[in-house]
Design a protein around this motif. Structure first.
Motif, PDB file in Angstrom:
ATOM      1  N   ALA A 199       0.816  -1.216   0.000  1.00 59.74           N
ATOM      2  CA  ALA A 199       0.000   0.000   0.000  1.00 59.74           C
ATOM      3  C   ALA A 199       0.849   1.265   0.000  1.00 59.74           C
ATOM      4  O   ALA A 199       0.356   2.349  -0.320  1.00 59.74           O
ATOM      5  CB  ALA A 199      -0.934   0.001   1.207  1.00 59.74           C
ATOM      6  N   LYS A 200       2.123   1.153   0.351  1.00 61.43           N
ATOM      7  CA  LYS A 200       3.013   2.312   0.352  1.00 61.43           C
ATOM      8  C   LYS A 200       3.193   2.898  -1.051  1.00 61.43           C
ATOM      9  O   LYS A 200       3.625   4.051  -1.199  1.00 61.43           O
ATOM     10  CB  LYS A 200       4.375   1.932   0.930  1.00 61.43           C
ATOM     11  CG  LYS A 200       4.345   1.544   2.406  1.00 61.43           C
ATOM     12  CD  LYS A 200       5.717   1.111   2.888  1.00 61.43           C
ATOM     13  CE  LYS A 200       5.692   0.713   4.353  1.00 61.43           C
ATOM     14  NZ  LYS A 200       5.478   1.875   5.238  1.00 61.43           N
ATOM     15  N   PHE A 201       2.880   2.130  -2.093  1.00 61.50           N
ATOM     16  CA  PHE A 201       3.084   2.591  -3.470  1.00 61.50           C
ATOM     17  C   PHE A 201       1.825   3.171  -4.104  1.00 61.50           C
ATOM     18  O   PHE A 201       1.880   3.682  -5.227  1.00 61.50           O
ATOM     19  CB  PHE A 201       3.574   1.433  -4.347  1.00 61.50           C
ATOM     20  CG  PHE A 201       4.849   0.791  -3.881  1.00 61.50           C
ATOM     21  CD1 PHE A 201       6.035   1.504  -3.862  1.00 61.50           C
ATOM     22  CD2 PHE A 201       4.865  -0.530  -3.453  1.00 61.50           C
ATOM     23  CE1 PHE A 201       7.209   0.916  -3.434  1.00 61.50           C
ATOM     24  CE2 PHE A 201       6.035  -1.129  -3.026  1.00 61.50           C
ATOM     25  CZ  PHE A 201       7.220  -0.402  -3.014  1.00 61.50           C
ATOM     26  N   HIS A 202       0.693   3.089  -3.432  1.00 62.34           N
ATOM     27  CA  HIS A 202      -0.585   3.364  -4.084  1.00 62.34           C
ATOM     28  C   HIS A 202      -0.748   4.798  -4.564  1.00 62.34           C
ATOM     29  O   HIS A 202      -1.576   5.053  -5.447  1.00 62.34           O
ATOM     30  CB  HIS A 202      -1.738   2.976  -3.159  1.00 62.34           C
ATOM     31  CG  HIS A 202      -1.924   1.495  -3.054  1.00 62.34           C
ATOM     32  ND1 HIS A 202      -2.928   0.918  -2.302  1.00 62.34           N
ATOM     33  CD2 HIS A 202      -1.243   0.468  -3.610  1.00 62.34           C
ATOM     34  CE1 HIS A 202      -2.846  -0.396  -2.399  1.00 62.34           C
ATOM     35  NE2 HIS A 202      -1.830  -0.690  -3.181  1.00 62.34           N
ATOM     36  N   ASN A 203       0.006   5.737  -4.038  1.00 63.80           N
ATOM     37  CA  ASN A 203      -0.105   7.131  -4.482  1.00 63.80           C
ATOM     38  C   ASN A 203       1.064   7.565  -5.358  1.00 63.80           C
ATOM     39  O   ASN A 203       1.188   8.756  -5.672  1.00 63.80           O
ATOM     40  CB  ASN A 203      -0.217   8.063  -3.274  1.00 63.80           C
ATOM     41  CG  ASN A 203      -1.514   7.859  -2.510  1.00 63.80           C
ATOM     42  OD1 ASN A 203      -2.571   7.659  -3.108  1.00 63.80           O
ATOM     43  ND2 ASN A 203      -1.443   7.880  -1.186  1.00 63.80           N
ATOM     44  N   GLU A 204       1.892   6.612  -5.749  1.00 64.33           N
ATOM     45  CA  GLU A 204       3.079   6.955  -6.534  1.00 64.33           C
ATOM     46  C   GLU A 204       2.755   7.040  -8.028  1.00 64.33           C
ATOM     47  O   GLU A 204       2.135   6.135  -8.597  1.00 64.33           O
ATOM     48  CB  GLU A 204       4.177   5.913  -6.316  1.00 64.33           C
ATOM     49  CG  GLU A 204       4.725   5.876  -4.905  1.00 64.33           C
ATOM     50  CD  GLU A 204       5.437   7.154  -4.507  1.00 64.33           C
ATOM     51  OE1 GLU A 204       6.088   7.764  -5.377  1.00 64.33           O
ATOM     52  OE2 GLU A 204       5.335   7.537  -3.329  1.00 64.33           O
ATOM     53  N   VAL A 205       3.182   8.117  -8.644  1.00 64.12           N
ATOM     54  CA  VAL A 205       3.117   8.291 -10.094  1.00 64.12           C
ATOM     55  C   VAL A 205       4.560   8.319 -10.588  1.00 64.12           C
ATOM     56  O   VAL A 205       5.297   9.267 -10.312  1.00 64.12           O
ATOM     57  CB  VAL A 205       2.379   9.589 -10.477  1.00 64.12           C
ATOM     58  CG1 VAL A 205       2.384   9.777 -11.998  1.00 64.12           C
ATOM     59  CG2 VAL A 205       0.960   9.570  -9.931  1.00 64.12           C
ATOM     60  N   VAL A 206       4.959   7.278 -11.285  1.00 65.88           N
ATOM     61  CA  VAL A 206       6.370   7.064 -11.628  1.00 65.88           C
ATOM     62  C   VAL A 206       6.577   7.250 -13.122  1.00 65.88           C
ATOM     63  O   VAL A 206       5.793   6.749 -13.940  1.00 65.88           O
ATOM     64  CB  VAL A 206       6.819   5.655 -11.201  1.00 65.88           C
ATOM     65  CG1 VAL A 206       8.281   5.434 -11.558  1.00 65.88           C
ATOM     66  CG2 VAL A 206       6.600   5.454  -9.704  1.00 65.88           C
ATOM     67  N   ALA A 207       7.635   7.946 -13.475  1.00 61.33           N
ATOM     68  CA  ALA A 207       8.003   8.136 -14.876  1.00 61.33           C
ATOM     69  C   ALA A 207       9.263   7.345 -15.186  1.00 61.33           C
ATOM     70  O   ALA A 207      10.183   7.281 -14.360  1.00 61.33           O
ATOM     71  CB  ALA A 207       8.221   9.607 -15.176  1.00 61.33           C
ATOM     72  N   ILE A 208       9.307   6.745 -16.369  1.00 57.69           N
ATOM     73  CA  ILE A 208      10.504   6.062 -16.869  1.00 57.69           C
ATOM     74  C   ILE A 208      10.893   6.740 -18.172  1.00 57.69           C
ATOM     75  O   ILE A 208      10.130   6.722 -19.142  1.00 57.69           O
ATOM     76  CB  ILE A 208      10.247   4.563 -17.112  1.00 57.69           C
ATOM     77  CG1 ILE A 208       9.667   3.892 -15.871  1.00 57.69           C
ATOM     78  CG2 ILE A 208      11.553   3.871 -17.543  1.00 57.69           C
ATOM     79  CD1 ILE A 208       9.206   2.457 -16.120  1.00 57.69           C
ATOM     80  N   ILE A 209      12.058   7.329 -18.194  1.00 57.62           N
ATOM     81  CA  ILE A 209      12.528   8.041 -19.381  1.00 57.62           C
ATOM     82  C   ILE A 209      13.555   7.150 -20.065  1.00 57.62           C
ATOM     83  O   ILE A 209      14.669   6.958 -19.571  1.00 57.62           O
ATOM     84  CB  ILE A 209      13.128   9.403 -19.003  1.00 57.62           C
ATOM     85  CG1 ILE A 209      12.123  10.203 -18.167  1.00 57.62           C
ATOM     86  CG2 ILE A 209      13.530  10.182 -20.255  1.00 57.62           C
ATOM     87  CD1 ILE A 209      12.729  11.400 -17.482  1.00 57.62           C
ATOM     88  N   GLY A 210      13.179   6.580 -21.196  1.00 54.23           N
ATOM     89  CA  GLY A 210      14.015   5.634 -21.914  1.00 54.23           C
ATOM     90  C   GLY A 210      13.534   4.221 -21.674  1.00 54.23           C
ATOM     91  O   GLY A 210      13.540   3.741 -20.539  1.00 54.23           O
ATOM     92  N   LEU A 211      13.122   3.548 -22.746  1.00 53.64           N
ATOM     93  CA  LEU A 211      12.600   2.184 -22.643  1.00 53.64           C
ATOM     94  C   LEU A 211      13.479   1.201 -23.407  1.00 53.64           C
ATOM     95  O   LEU A 211      13.001   0.235 -24.001  1.00 53.64           O
ATOM     96  CB  LEU A 211      11.151   2.133 -23.168  1.00 53.64           C
ATOM     97  CG  LEU A 211      10.152   3.004 -22.402  1.00 53.64           C
ATOM     98  CD1 LEU A 211       8.794   3.020 -23.112  1.00 53.64           C
ATOM     99  CD2 LEU A 211       9.989   2.520 -20.970  1.00 53.64           C
TER     100      LEU A 211
END
Length: 402
Positions: free
Chosen positions: A180-192
């Motif tokens: 549940a610690k991750f539920h408010n995280e909006v994560v960006a990944i630059i480069g796939l």
């Protein structure tokens, strides 16, 4: 969820038809209205909670013979504690929809058949057995009560807002509270690319609220050899963003991958982003991304890999560097990552190997999870180097170490 599970699982249907107060909470079966006698001989009502193992989206089976119990230890009519209930005090995180069920302990009791301990064939037998043990004295003393066969159903269940399939891994490991610690995280990944693709794979299976990914390049044959999972021939020449969007779309919600080059002008794309991973291999590109993220105050981890063949076999290092908002400028000044292109960059051979991409991504994602309190972090570090030649890991935890 209630109707789906009852209609497709005969043992659960039998529980409902007999009158048990059946409900569900994500990956758990809950049977409420379970009576028992407490230490003072008073009549109490608790609940049995047991794990569901989804074999597909409609069918479930048991993981083991154990249960959780919302209540204190049950007692006999003579005031003695009911025996043969191994286990002990424990807690279990359920959703807000099941806030009335507060797990306080676990129980373990296997039935005997011909003198031999065996497991339960189904949920019906399991619940019947535990109710008989836990509730027997209370039912005998208070014959006028209607529990446990109240014919009550609780159809309000917590729907998974993140995954499109049931996250039974989390419930089986009993780490719902940590996840549940991750539920408010909006994560960006630059480069796939190589490391970015594995970073996406790891994060796609982490219950972060949203993943935004950016990569302008197309998916070609060489990418197959540093990409997680299988490939389809019609994926070639699609943008990596479009290809990975389709590949992971049936797993989770909140996935938005774009064929876009990110530089310092892309602030709008990072509105609401709480963390970022920089997985690019050109120093000039990294510099613009650093300008953007540091200016926005977004914490991020930058990864890098440098391999060479100076001694015949491959050697080199993998790097993961954390840039916290309050120290990002100071860490950047340490020049731990390349922020410009090397002379004759076009002649450089960029060696990448899938297991090293995966390891580089794993180091970065584990750091992110330590920062969020999912993993223990005794000595916070901001820079990790893994030496391929000797398998040693070096870390920096203080800025003045530079």
């Amino acid at each position: 969820m209630f109707q789906k599970l009852v209609s497709h699982n005969d043992d659960i249907r039998r529980l409902v038809e007999k009158g048990y107060a059946v409900g569900f909470d994500s990956e758990y079966l809950i049977v409420r209205d379970v009576p028992y006698l407490d230490v003072n001989g008073a009549y109490q009502v608790g609940a049995i909670v047991t794990k569901l193992v989804f074999t597909d989206n409609e069918h479930v089976c048991q993981e083991d013979h154990q249960i959780f119990f919302a209540g204190s230890h049950p007692y006999n009519m003579d005031g003695s504690q009911i025996g043969n209930l191994a286990g002990g005090p424990t807690t279990l995180t359920l959703s807000a929809e099941a806030s009335d069920v507060v797990v306080r302990r676990s129980f373990s009791n296997k039935p005997r058949v011909n003198g031999q301990l065996v497991g339960f064939d189904n949920f019906f037998d399991k619940i019947e057995s535990y109710v008989g043990i836990i509730s027997g004295p209370a039912m005998a003393m208070y014959t006028g009560r209607k529990e446990p066969l109240t014919y009550r159903t609780v159809e309000k269940t917590a729907e998974d807002a993140i995954f499109k399939i049931h996250d039974t891994m989390t419930s089986r490991a009993e780490i719902t509270g940590l996840s549940a610690k991750f539920h408010n995280e909006v994560v960006a990944i630059i480069g796939l690319g190589g490391t970015g693709a594995y970073t996406l794979d790891f994060l796609a299976k982490t219950p972060v609220k949203e993943i935004r990914g950016f990569d302008l390049d197309p998916f070609h044959v060489h990418n197959v050899f540093r990409s997680p999972g299988r490939f389809e021939h019609d994926e070639f020449n699609l943008s990596k963003a479009k290809m990975y969007q389709a590949r992971y779309d049936n797993l989770r919600h909140g996935l938005k991958l774009e064929a876009k080059f990110i530089d310092a002008s892309c602030a709008d794309d990072f509105e609401g982003v709480t963390f970022a991973f920089v997985c690019v291999d050109k120093g000039s590109s990294r510099a613009g991304i650093f300008d953007l993220l540091i200016g926005l105050g977004v914490p991020f981890i930058d990864v890098g890999m440098g391999l060479n063949r100076k001694h015949g076999a491959l050697s080199g290092m993998m790097r993961a560097t954390y840039y916290a908002p309050e120290t990002a400028s100071a860490v950047r000044a340490m020049e731990l990552a390349e922020l410009s292109d090397r002379p004759n960059e076009e002649y450089r051979v960029n060696i990448q190997i899938s297991e090293l991409n995966a390891l580089n991504a794993a180091i970065a994602v584990m750091k992110f999870k330590r920062l969020k309190g999912f993993y223990v972090e005794h000595t916070p570090d901001f820079h990790v180097l893994f030496d391929l030649a000797d398998g040693k890991i070096a870390t920096r935890s203080e800025l003045h170490e530079a």
